[in-house]
Design a protein around this motif. Structure first.
Motif, PDB file in Angstrom:
ATOM      1  N   ALA A 121       0.825  -1.209   0.000  1.00  0.00           N
ATOM      2  CA  ALA A 121       0.000   0.000   0.000  1.00  0.00           C
ATOM      3  C   ALA A 121       0.860   1.261   0.000  1.00  0.00           C
ATOM      4  O   ALA A 121       0.584   2.216  -0.709  1.00  0.00           O
ATOM      5  CB  ALA A 121      -0.934  -0.010   1.209  1.00  0.00           C
ATOM      6  N   TRP A 122       1.884   1.275   0.825  1.00  0.00           N
ATOM      7  CA  TRP A 122       2.730   2.469   0.916  1.00  0.00           C
ATOM      8  C   TRP A 122       3.911   2.395  -0.057  1.00  0.00           C
ATOM      9  O   TRP A 122       4.822   3.178   0.023  1.00  0.00           O
ATOM     10  CB  TRP A 122       3.205   2.680   2.346  1.00  0.00           C
ATOM     11  CG  TRP A 122       2.206   3.418   3.156  1.00  0.00           C
ATOM     12  CD1 TRP A 122       2.057   4.782   3.211  1.00  0.00           C
ATOM     13  CD2 TRP A 122       1.210   2.881   4.036  1.00  0.00           C
ATOM     14  NE1 TRP A 122       1.023   5.101   4.049  1.00  0.00           N
ATOM     15  CE2 TRP A 122       0.480   3.958   4.573  1.00  0.00           C
ATOM     16  CE3 TRP A 122       0.857   1.588   4.400  1.00  0.00           C
ATOM     17  CZ2 TRP A 122      -0.567   3.792   5.460  1.00  0.00           C
ATOM     18  CZ3 TRP A 122      -0.197   1.421   5.282  1.00  0.00           C
ATOM     19  CH2 TRP A 122      -0.894   2.508   5.801  1.00  0.00           C
ATOM     20  N   GLN A 123       3.884   1.375  -0.894  1.00  0.00           N
ATOM     21  CA  GLN A 123       4.932   1.158  -1.886  1.00  0.00           C
ATOM     22  C   GLN A 123       6.317   1.200  -1.259  1.00  0.00           C
ATOM     23  O   GLN A 123       7.219   1.891  -1.710  1.00  0.00           O
ATOM     24  CB  GLN A 123       4.807   2.210  -2.990  1.00  0.00           C
ATOM     25  CG  GLN A 123       3.565   1.925  -3.809  1.00  0.00           C
ATOM     26  CD  GLN A 123       3.202   3.048  -4.738  1.00  0.00           C
ATOM     27  OE1 GLN A 123       3.468   4.198  -4.430  1.00  0.00           O
ATOM     28  NE2 GLN A 123       2.602   2.722  -5.846  1.00  0.00           N
ATOM     29  N   LEU A 124       6.423   0.450  -0.175  1.00  0.00           N
ATOM     30  CA  LEU A 124       7.697   0.378   0.528  1.00  0.00           C
ATOM     31  C   LEU A 124       8.589  -0.682  -0.110  1.00  0.00           C
ATOM     32  O   LEU A 124       8.918  -1.671   0.502  1.00  0.00           O
ATOM     33  CB  LEU A 124       7.463   0.026   2.006  1.00  0.00           C
ATOM     34  CG  LEU A 124       6.698   1.060   2.825  1.00  0.00           C
ATOM     35  CD1 LEU A 124       6.440   0.534   4.216  1.00  0.00           C
ATOM     36  CD2 LEU A 124       7.487   2.338   2.921  1.00  0.00           C
ATOM     37  N   HIS A 125       8.861  -0.513  -1.368  1.00  0.00           N
ATOM     38  CA  HIS A 125       9.810  -1.442  -1.960  1.00  0.00           C
ATOM     39  C   HIS A 125      10.893  -0.654  -2.681  1.00  0.00           C
ATOM     40  O   HIS A 125      10.919  -0.571  -3.895  1.00  0.00           O
ATOM     41  CB  HIS A 125       9.143  -2.450  -2.889  1.00  0.00           C
ATOM     42  CG  HIS A 125       7.941  -1.912  -3.578  1.00  0.00           C
ATOM     43  ND1 HIS A 125       8.017  -1.134  -4.701  1.00  0.00           N
ATOM     44  CD2 HIS A 125       6.628  -2.007  -3.274  1.00  0.00           C
ATOM     45  CE1 HIS A 125       6.800  -0.796  -5.071  1.00  0.00           C
ATOM     46  NE2 HIS A 125       5.943  -1.301  -4.232  1.00  0.00           N
ATOM     47  N   PRO A 126      11.755  -0.074  -1.900  1.00  0.00           N
ATOM     48  CA  PRO A 126      12.812   0.732  -2.492  1.00  0.00           C
ATOM     49  C   PRO A 126      13.749  -0.166  -3.289  1.00  0.00           C
ATOM     50  O   PRO A 126      13.856  -1.355  -3.022  1.00  0.00           O
ATOM     51  CB  PRO A 126      13.526   1.320  -1.283  1.00  0.00           C
ATOM     52  CG  PRO A 126      13.276   0.352  -0.193  1.00  0.00           C
ATOM     53  CD  PRO A 126      11.918  -0.217  -0.456  1.00  0.00           C
ATOM     54  N   LYS A 134      -2.849  -2.460  -8.522  1.00  0.00           N
ATOM     55  CA  LYS A 134      -2.902  -2.358  -9.984  1.00  0.00           C
ATOM     56  C   LYS A 134      -4.345  -2.436 -10.466  1.00  0.00           C
ATOM     57  O   LYS A 134      -4.760  -1.697 -11.367  1.00  0.00           O
ATOM     58  CB  LYS A 134      -2.085  -3.491 -10.609  1.00  0.00           C
ATOM     59  CG  LYS A 134      -0.691  -3.015 -11.002  1.00  0.00           C
ATOM     60  CD  LYS A 134       0.050  -4.043 -11.823  1.00  0.00           C
ATOM     61  CE  LYS A 134       1.537  -3.775 -11.709  1.00  0.00           C
ATOM     62  NZ  LYS A 134       2.295  -4.942 -11.319  1.00  0.00           N
ATOM     63  N   ALA A 135      -5.115  -3.335  -9.832  1.00  0.00           N
ATOM     64  CA  ALA A 135      -6.481  -3.572 -10.302  1.00  0.00           C
ATOM     65  C   ALA A 135      -7.354  -2.339 -10.108  1.00  0.00           C
ATOM     66  O   ALA A 135      -8.148  -1.986 -10.987  1.00  0.00           O
ATOM     67  CB  ALA A 135      -7.092  -4.773  -9.580  1.00  0.00           C
ATOM     68  N   ILE A 136      -7.205  -1.657  -8.960  1.00  0.00           N
ATOM     69  CA  ILE A 136      -8.072  -0.498  -8.728  1.00  0.00           C
ATOM     70  C   ILE A 136      -7.378   0.790  -9.104  1.00  0.00           C
ATOM     71  O   ILE A 136      -7.912   1.869  -8.894  1.00  0.00           O
ATOM     72  CB  ILE A 136      -8.570  -0.438  -7.264  1.00  0.00           C
ATOM     73  CG1 ILE A 136      -7.388  -0.420  -6.305  1.00  0.00           C
ATOM     74  CG2 ILE A 136      -9.488  -1.593  -6.958  1.00  0.00           C
ATOM     75  CD1 ILE A 136      -7.810  -0.299  -4.865  1.00  0.00           C
ATOM     76  N   GLY A 137      -6.182   0.682  -9.668  1.00  0.00           N
ATOM     77  CA  GLY A 137      -5.513   1.857 -10.206  1.00  0.00           C
ATOM     78  C   GLY A 137      -5.153   2.887  -9.158  1.00  0.00           C
ATOM     79  O   GLY A 137      -5.411   4.072  -9.307  1.00  0.00           O
ATOM     80  N   GLY A 138      -4.558   2.453  -8.055  1.00  0.00           N
ATOM     81  CA  GLY A 138      -4.145   3.414  -7.029  1.00  0.00           C
ATOM     82  C   GLY A 138      -4.099   2.732  -5.686  1.00  0.00           C
ATOM     83  O   GLY A 138      -4.827   1.763  -5.457  1.00  0.00           O
ATOM     84  N   THR A 139      -3.235   3.209  -4.810  1.00  0.00           N
ATOM     85  CA  THR A 139      -3.084   2.533  -3.527  1.00  0.00           C
ATOM     86  C   THR A 139      -3.822   3.243  -2.417  1.00  0.00           C
ATOM     87  O   THR A 139      -3.774   2.834  -1.270  1.00  0.00           O
ATOM     88  CB  THR A 139      -1.601   2.442  -3.146  1.00  0.00           C
ATOM     89  OG1 THR A 139      -1.051   3.750  -3.204  1.00  0.00           O
ATOM     90  CG2 THR A 139      -0.857   1.518  -4.056  1.00  0.00           C
ATOM     91  N   ARG A 191      -4.321   2.044   1.349  1.00  0.00           N
ATOM     92  CA  ARG A 191      -3.619   2.752   2.423  1.00  0.00           C
ATOM     93  C   ARG A 191      -4.583   3.098   3.548  1.00  0.00           C
ATOM     94  O   ARG A 191      -4.277   2.943   4.725  1.00  0.00           O
ATOM     95  CB  ARG A 191      -2.990   4.039   1.886  1.00  0.00           C
ATOM     96  CG  ARG A 191      -1.640   3.832   1.247  1.00  0.00           C
ATOM     97  CD  ARG A 191      -0.821   5.079   1.354  1.00  0.00           C
ATOM     98  NE  ARG A 191      -1.464   6.205   0.717  1.00  0.00           N
ATOM     99  CZ  ARG A 191      -1.130   6.663  -0.484  1.00  0.00           C
ATOM    100  NH1 ARG A 191      -0.182   6.106  -1.161  1.00  0.00           N
ATOM    101  NH2 ARG A 191      -1.760   7.692  -1.001  1.00  0.00           N
ATOM    102  N   LEU A 192      -5.758   3.582   3.144  1.00  0.00           N
ATOM    103  CA  LEU A 192      -6.763   3.965   4.140  1.00  0.00           C
ATOM    104  C   LEU A 192      -7.160   2.746   4.971  1.00  0.00           C
ATOM    105  O   LEU A 192      -7.179   2.794   6.208  1.00  0.00           O
ATOM    106  CB  LEU A 192      -7.982   4.531   3.410  1.00  0.00           C
ATOM    107  CG  LEU A 192      -8.900   5.396   4.251  1.00  0.00           C
ATOM    108  CD1 LEU A 192      -8.209   6.702   4.572  1.00  0.00           C
ATOM    109  CD2 LEU A 192     -10.205   5.639   3.512  1.00  0.00           C
ATOM    110  N   ALA A 193      -7.446   1.642   4.260  1.00  0.00           N
ATOM    111  CA  ALA A 193      -7.870   0.423   4.961  1.00  0.00           C
ATOM    112  C   ALA A 193      -6.775  -0.036   5.913  1.00  0.00           C
ATOM    113  O   ALA A 193      -7.042  -0.390   7.071  1.00  0.00           O
ATOM    114  CB  ALA A 193      -8.186  -0.663   3.940  1.00  0.00           C
ATOM    115  N   MET A 194      -5.533  -0.035   5.446  1.00  0.00           N
ATOM    116  CA  MET A 194      -4.447  -0.510   6.294  1.00  0.00           C
ATOM    117  C   MET A 194      -4.211   0.440   7.468  1.00  0.00           C
ATOM    118  O   MET A 194      -3.869   0.018   8.560  1.00  0.00           O
ATOM    119  CB  MET A 194      -3.152  -0.670   5.486  1.00  0.00           C
ATOM    120  CG  MET A 194      -3.184  -1.753   4.444  1.00  0.00           C
ATOM    121  SD  MET A 194      -4.052  -3.246   4.943  1.00  0.00           S
ATOM    122  CE  MET A 194      -2.949  -3.877   6.180  1.00  0.00           C
ATOM    123  N   GLY A 195      -4.386   1.747   7.222  1.00  0.00           N
ATOM    124  CA  GLY A 195      -4.237   2.719   8.316  1.00  0.00           C
ATOM    125  C   GLY A 195      -5.227   2.407   9.431  1.00  0.00           C
ATOM    126  O   GLY A 195      -4.864   2.333  10.609  1.00  0.00           O
TER     127      GLY A 195
END
Lengths: 620, 263
Positions: free
Chosen positions: A118-123, A252-257, A261-265
């Motif tokens: 969700a937070w695209q933590l894949h540096p 990818k499916a819903i075109g945005g994280t 992010r909200l759900a995980m928060g």
């Protein structure tokens, strides 16, 4: 200027707008310094530098030798730790209920994987960094292998030397075998997969630990710990990886994280509470009571209160909302007065619910608006009732939190539970205290200042003694809290005062212009605080708040003094009292040092990442 | 009650056409102290509907204090201020009403750094005007188009130049659909090459019929756009007149001195 009102105004653009977006700028090229030159430039550049390097390098080696002596001393019986891993982690937690703990761990792993996506933590990590880290680790391992005292088992010694040499070779290969190692990047996923694979292989290849139960019955066979844990840990790691990929696929499916992010928060705020409750819950849970009392109460407050709040948020009902709120508030306060004199009985949960409903009713005019806004407000209330009643039910379950005989909750699970609940509770309390202390209303300011200064002037251990022994004496007849709940209250009271001071520092850093802009737009005081001031203040306070969280985590060890079986007490008292390991204190203490350090260090690293992510210190 | 000691007639410089319009802002004998220092001394002022009024004067003359009193960022201690028929008192409901009618643009922009440009603009319409989010966002995009930076909607204020930030601040105020816009030295914190982009937006706004009070040091803007110019010194209104009157035929010696120093 004859431009029309509605047409775009053609103004000169100040330079290329993209150039201002520094987040997209490429990092400056960083030439690779050969190790020989690096050593010369940084360690032996001048006479004084050389002397310093020699002196402090020597000191470092002496210190390392001292630590190795401690760890590999002949007097140490590491079997004391290896046998008691289960005790240290979860104390007397019933073995047949272990699936709960594994479920919790698995759920946390799933949440962690989804959050990373969700937070695209894949540096992307540069090959150079990996190479340098491998070289460093390998070097330290070889030095350790050489410095270990003679009594060390040769397998460990040779193992260190071999692994160190292997890491050196791999690191050097990566650094000098790749072209432009600082430009070439490896994806985070690849690194994660490699590390996961290594951990799983390690779990399955090495027979770790053996069991000893508290009643002295021992299963003295090597590998009993890994036999029962390697399966669950493997599944956990696979869950982590799977949820990472699932999260990315959802993004990818819903075109945005953003939704994710909200759900995980939301999950991270309330989820762990549910999980810990799952672990803490008494095996002999009184389902009958839950179904007959707890559930109907929650439904009544949730639905009744929700309907009331939905009605009160109608924009024209502001005066009615204030009136209803005031009446409810009076009733809520009266309930406690009545409890004090014992006029009538009422569940504590109901008293709290009335108080919360009163606060919501008073806030209703602020949240008044269209149908969607009103539904959201009623939804917030429903969520609060659900979480609040769930938690209170958990705490009220009689034997769950009763840590006197038979103590079944303890060890690392207890440490984490206390630390988590204390952080969760003292955070909002700290915010309220900080706001009160900076409030313009003298009564709030004075009360909050007295509270904060009073608590900060008392040692934590005093607060804990007070709450664990004295609290019940001060409570009205018929009201009692279990010892663990009392200790938890003491920690929260203490921690909130420090939180408040940290947050106050953040509040002071918010510029006057922000208040003026909010006022000029017509925001109410509550909106200004919640939407503008607090988000900025909290962002600034993150380093201090995490510092406070780490302090709280470590201070949980004081619970040993008031009767809890936490990590420290087990290492210090329980293990040395076992017949097989009489007097074996040092290994246990060394072990819990590593556990505490690993957790505290991860927290501080996580907070540093969070700061970068939120742009603390970024030009405004 | 304080004595009204301003030497000017609030109707100075009013054309017949302006005279016929409604009063939007009326200040009568406004006094304001900061401790012992008196920042405003019996200020009288009348702003007509759709009038563009520019306030000039040396620093410390009370220009900013005056417009900050009009939306109650500062509390005046004497006299009356009436905005669109509502008198400014300590009554919170009046204050909220006036603040949502009066937009303000600050010297330091004062955008909310933790919110995107779009969220900066939609915040007040959603929370104060109780608009639906979709509607507010559509309006915000229109406003960004109007101030010439539609492509910056999802950036944060820290990623924009000063001129762009100030244009976002103007859009943020306009999103509340105010009857009056107050500008407190909107170009003073900008690099010279960014001043014109902000002034162009303000000119466009003036031509569109917005009632505006601008505290500024931009004489070109004052001459070109203002219906009337107010000159202040030492917390008093010294002179009011049309730009032509003011720049070519100033009445008071103080105004003449000021003009000789800046022109």
């Amino acid at each position: 200027m004859g431009a029309t009102m509605d047409g775009p105004i053609h103004v000169p653009q100040d330079g290329d707008a993209e150039a201002l977006d520094y987040t997209k700028a490429a990092p400056p090229e960083e030439p690779v310094t050969p190790p020989g030159r690096w050593v010369k430039e940084n360690l032996f550049s001048s006479t004084s530098n050389t002397i310093q390097t020699v002196i402090f390098g020597g000191l470092l080696l002496v210190l390392l030798r001292f630590v190795l002596n401690l760890v590999f001393s002949e007097e140490n019986n590491w079997a004391a730790v290896a046998t008691n891993v289960r005790l240290l982690m979860s104390y007397n937690y019933p073995a047949e209920q272990y699936v709960r703990i594994w479920f919790t761990v698995g759920a946390l792993a799933a949440a962690a994987g989804l959050s990373m996506a969700a937070w695209q933590l894949h540096p992307r990590i540069s090959v150079r960094r990996i190479g340098v880290n491998l070289l460093g680790t390998g070097g330290v391992l070889i030095v350790m292998g050489i410095l270990t005292p003679g009594a060390t088992p040769s397998s460990i010694r040779i193992g260190m030397l071999v692994i160190g040499a292997a890491l050196l070779v791999i690191g050097a290969g990566l650094l000098f075998g790749t072209e432009d190692p600082h430009l070439k990047h490896v994806s985070f996923t690849a690194v994660l997969l490699t590390i996961s694979g290594l951990i799983i292989a390690f779990l399955w290849l090495f027979p770790l630990g053996k069991y000893l139960f508290i009643d002295g019955e021992a299963i003295q066979e090597d590998g009993t710990v890994s036999a029962t844990t390697k399966g669950p840990w493997t599944v956990t790691i696979l869950i982590l990886l799977a949820s990472l990929f699932v999260g990315r696929a959802i993004g990818k499916a819903i075109g945005g994280t953003r939704p994710l992010r909200l759900a995980m928060g939301v999950w991270w705020v309330i989820g762990p509470a549910f999980l810990i409750f799952l672990v803490l819950r008494d095996p002999e849970f009184d389902w009958d009571y839950v179904l007959k009392v707890d559930l109907p109460l929650a439904l009544a407050f949730g639905l009744g209160g929700g309907a009331l709040l939905y009605a009160l948020t109608k924009p024209t009902f502001a005066d009615q909302a204030r009136a209803v709120g005031a009446v409810l508030m009076g009733f809520a306060i009266f309930n406690w007065v009545a409890a004090f004199f014992g006029w009538y009985a009422m569940l504590q949960k109901v008293r709290f619910s009335f108080l919360a409903l009163a606060l919501f009713a008073l806030a209703a005019p602020t949240f008044a608006g269209e149908k969607s806004a009103r539904l959201r407000f009623a939804g917030m209330w429903l969520g609060l009732v659900a979480v609040g009643h769930w938690l209170i039910t958990g705490i009220n379950t009689p034997s769950t939190l009763d840590i006197t005989a038979p103590p079944f909750l303890g060890g690392f699970v207890l440490t984490v539970s206390i630390a988590y609940y204390v952080m969760l509770a003292s955070f909002p309390l700290g915010i309220l205290l900080a706001l009160a202390r900076t409030s313009r209303m003298p009564i709030f300011r004075v009360l909050s200042t007295i509270y904060i200064e009073f608590v900060r002037g008392i040692p934590l251990i005093t607060v804990l003694f007070f709450f664990s022994i004295m609290l019940n004496l001060f409570l009205p007849n018929g009201m009692a809290v279990s010892e663990l709940a009392a200790v938890f209250t003491g920690y929260t009271v203490f921690s909130a005062a420090y939180m408040a001071e940290n947050i106050r520092g953040g509040l002071q850093s918010v510029r006057k212009g922000q208040y003026e802009a909010s006022d000029a737009l017509g925001l109410t005081g509550v909106q200004r605080t919640g939407l503008i001031v607090l988000p900025q203040a909290l962002r600034v306070s993150i380093p201090n708040l995490v510092g406070q969280a780490i302090a709280t985590f470590k201070e949980t060890s004081l619970i040993a003094i008031v009767g809890g079986f936490d990590l420290l007490r087990i290492a210090d008292k329980t293990i040395p009292a076992q017949t097989a390991f009489i007097g074996q204190k040092r290994v246990g203490l060394l072990f819990i040092c590593v556990v505490y350090w690993a957790f505290s260090y991860s927290m501080s690293r996580a907070s540093r990442n969070l700061e970068v992510k939120l742009g603390v210190g970024q030009a405004r | 009650m304080t004595t009204t000691n301003s030497m000017t007639d609030v109707h100075n410089g009013l054309t017949d056409e302006l005279r016929a319009r409604n009063d939007i802002i009326e200040c009568r004998g406004v006094d304001k102290w900061f401790g012992d220092f008196q920042a405003l001394r019996g200020v009288d002022l009348l702003v007509k509907d759709r009038e563009v009024m520019v306030v000039l004067g040396p620093s410390g003359s009370g220009k900013s204090t005056l417009i900050r009193c009009i939306n109650r960022l500062e509390v005046h201690q004497g006299g009356d201020i009436i905005v669109d028929g509502v008198e400014l008192t300590n009554d919170l409901r009046n204050i909220d009403k006036i603040r949502s009618e009066v937009g303000m643009v600050f010297q330091q922009f004062n955008l909310f750094p933790h919110l995107t440009v779009l969220d900066n603009i939609t915040l007040a319409p959603i929370w104060v005007r109780k608009k639906a989010k979709k509607e507010a966002e559509q309006k915000a995009h229109e406003l960004l188009e109007r101030v010439g930076i539609p492509e910056q909607a999802n950036k944060f204020p820290g990623q924009l130049s000063g001129g762009q930030q100030q244009r976002v601040a103007i859009a943020r105020s306009l999103a509340m659909e105010p009857r009056v816009m107050l500008f407190d030295e909107p170009t003073s914190a900008l690099d010279p090459e960014m001043i014109s982009e902000v002034l162009d937006v303000m000119k466009d706004l003036a031509n569109g019929g917005m009632t505006m009070i601008c505290v500024t040091h931009e004489m070109g803007f004052a001459r070109e756009v203002a219906d009337r110019i107010v000159f202040m010194e030492d917390g008093r209104v010294v002179e009011i007149g049309t730009p032509n009157q003011f720049f070519t035929d100033p009445k008071s010696d103080r105004t003449k001195l000021f003009l000789s120093q800046i022109l």
